[in-house]
Design a protein around this motif. Structure first.
Motif, mmCIF file in Angstrom:
data_model
loop_
_atom_site.group_PDB
_atom_site.id
_atom_site.type_symbol
_atom_site.label_atom_id
_atom_site.label_comp_id
_atom_site.label_asym_id
_atom_site.label_seq_id
_atom_site.Cartn_x
_atom_site.Cartn_y
_atom_site.Cartn_z
ATOM 1 N N GLY A 99 0.829 -1.201 0.000
ATOM 2 C CA GLY A 99 0.000 0.000 0.000
ATOM 3 C C GLY A 99 0.861 1.247 0.000
ATOM 4 O O GLY A 99 1.775 1.397 -0.805
ATOM 5 N N GLU A 100 0.592 2.144 0.930
ATOM 6 C CA GLU A 100 1.359 3.385 1.020
ATOM 7 C C GLU A 100 2.788 3.085 1.458
ATOM 8 O O GLU A 100 3.020 2.422 2.464
ATOM 9 C CB GLU A 100 0.708 4.334 2.024
ATOM 10 C CG GLU A 100 1.410 5.685 2.109
ATOM 11 C CD GLU A 100 0.711 6.627 3.072
ATOM 12 O OE1 GLU A 100 1.285 7.676 3.386
ATOM 13 O OE2 GLU A 100 -0.413 6.289 3.502
ATOM 14 N N GLU A 101 3.750 3.562 0.679
ATOM 15 C CA GLU A 101 5.145 3.268 0.966
ATOM 16 C C GLU A 101 5.617 4.049 2.197
ATOM 17 O O GLU A 101 5.530 5.276 2.228
ATOM 18 C CB GLU A 101 6.028 3.628 -0.237
ATOM 19 C CG GLU A 101 5.834 2.714 -1.431
ATOM 20 C CD GLU A 101 6.174 1.271 -1.102
ATOM 21 O OE1 GLU A 101 7.216 1.022 -0.475
ATOM 22 O OE2 GLU A 101 5.370 0.390 -1.446
ATOM 23 N N PRO A 102 6.124 3.365 3.213
ATOM 24 C CA PRO A 102 6.623 4.069 4.398
ATOM 25 C C PRO A 102 7.998 4.679 4.136
ATOM 26 O O PRO A 102 8.735 4.225 3.260
ATOM 27 C CB PRO A 102 6.717 2.951 5.439
ATOM 28 C CG PRO A 102 7.002 1.727 4.624
ATOM 29 C CD PRO A 102 6.260 1.906 3.324
ATOM 30 N N HIS A 103 8.315 5.702 4.871
ATOM 31 C CA HIS A 103 9.652 6.280 4.826
ATOM 32 C C HIS A 103 10.482 5.616 5.922
ATOM 33 O O HIS A 103 10.078 5.570 7.083
ATOM 34 C CB HIS A 103 9.599 7.790 5.035
ATOM 35 C CG HIS A 103 8.902 8.525 3.936
ATOM 36 N ND1 HIS A 103 9.446 8.674 2.680
ATOM 37 C CD2 HIS A 103 7.695 9.141 3.894
ATOM 38 C CE1 HIS A 103 8.616 9.357 1.917
ATOM 39 N NE2 HIS A 103 7.542 9.652 2.622
ATOM 40 N N ILE A 104 11.641 5.106 5.535
ATOM 41 C CA ILE A 104 12.503 4.393 6.475
ATOM 42 C C ILE A 104 13.788 5.192 6.667
ATOM 43 O O ILE A 104 14.539 5.430 5.712
ATOM 44 C CB ILE A 104 12.849 2.975 5.966
ATOM 45 C CG1 ILE A 104 11.577 2.211 5.570
ATOM 46 C CG2 ILE A 104 13.640 2.223 7.028
ATOM 47 C CD1 ILE A 104 10.620 1.955 6.698
ATOM 48 N N ASN A 105 14.039 5.622 7.892
ATOM 49 C CA ASN A 105 15.261 6.353 8.202
ATOM 50 C C ASN A 105 16.416 5.384 8.428
ATOM 51 O O ASN A 105 16.245 4.336 9.064
ATOM 52 C CB ASN A 105 15.077 7.203 9.461
ATOM 53 C CG ASN A 105 14.095 8.335 9.248
ATOM 54 O OD1 ASN A 105 14.138 9.008 8.225
ATOM 55 N ND2 ASN A 105 13.207 8.543 10.208
ATOM 56 N N VAL A 106 17.584 5.744 7.922
ATOM 57 C CA VAL A 106 18.808 4.990 8.183
ATOM 58 C C VAL A 106 19.603 5.758 9.237
ATOM 59 O O VAL A 106 19.966 6.923 9.030
ATOM 60 C CB VAL A 106 19.654 4.814 6.906
ATOM 61 C CG1 VAL A 106 20.904 3.991 7.208
ATOM 62 C CG2 VAL A 106 18.829 4.157 5.802
#
Length: 245
Positions: A196-203
């Motif tokens: 679904g909605e693409e999450p933002h993933i912090n590195v």
């Protein structure tokens, strides 16, 4: 011999730093800012990370409430300088993590974390000698020395620094009893499965956010080692479990 002294900016540490530098100079050790053979880190975990970034062997002087890898009590620094001149110490080499991101190579002494940004979980696919997927808020890839930090707070295990392994800890996983595993594999690959909605993933590397995850990330578990000169025996477990504030 030439050394650089590093510490956090603190008025409380000024008297100790003055004693450290005076002791070094009294024994014929030059204190330099640019051209040096080793680093004297005075402080705790954050100071140690700053010393690691300088790329030289480290003498770890414990000052403060934290500092699980700092073995030198400040009151015994004079003895340490004498032993340093004689070569009376042992070298401990600590494995690091490496990853290529945004055209740059990063090195992590403690951990690499992938964290969702905002509401909702993400589906992570992990390959580290075994393969699995899980829904959760992120995961942490940690070295043995890094197992005492963020990973431990997320219910990961303590791993002795002598163990040739890497900790993979899941953050708030959904509907799975597994919280963490220890693997001995050259890489840990992580990607986010579409849902679904693409999450933002912090590195986040050693506590510093460096950007967003794009595609797959590969963390190499055999990065260039960090050398710490050891003068005394110490037990991180006792420091972790101590009850004083």
């Amino acid at each position: 011999m030439r050394v650089r002294v590093v510490s956090k900016p603190s008025t409380e540490l000024k008297p100790l730093l003055a004693k450290v530098e005076a002791s070094l100079r009294a024994h014929g050790v030059d204190v330099e800012e640019r051209d040096f053979d080793a680093v004297v880190a005075v402080g705790g975990d954050g100071t140690l990370l700053r010393a690691v970034a300088l790329g030289r062997p480290i003498i770890a002087v414990r000052a403060g409430k934290r500092g699980l890898l700092m073995d030198v009590p400040p009151e015994r620094f004079e003895e340490v300088v004498e032993r340093l001149k004689k070569g009376d110490f042992r070298e401990e080499n600590y494995r690091t993590l490496e990853l290529d991101l945004f055209g740059k190579t990063y090195r992590a002494f403690n951990d690499v974390a992938l964290l969702t940004d905002g509401v909702g979980t993400a589906t992570f696919k992990v390959s580290c000698g075994t393969e699995f997927s899980f829904d959760g808020d992120g995961l942490i890839v940690a070295t043995p020395q890094g197992s005492t930090g963020w990973s431990l707070s997320a219910a990961g295990p303590y791993v002795d620094r002598s163990v040739m392994g890497t900790v993979v800890t899941l953050i708030n996983p959904v509907l799975t009893p597994m919280r963490s595993l220890v693997v001995n594999y050259p890489t840990v690959r992580v990607s986010v499965l579409p849902s679904g909605e693409e999450p933002h993933i912090n590195v986040v590397i050693d506590g510093n956010k460096v950007g967003k995850l794009e595609g797959e990330i590969e963390v190499k578990t055999n990065g260039r080692p960090v050398t710490i000169y050891r003068f005394f025996d110490f037990d991180p477990v006792k420091l972790i479990l101590r009850k004083d504030p």
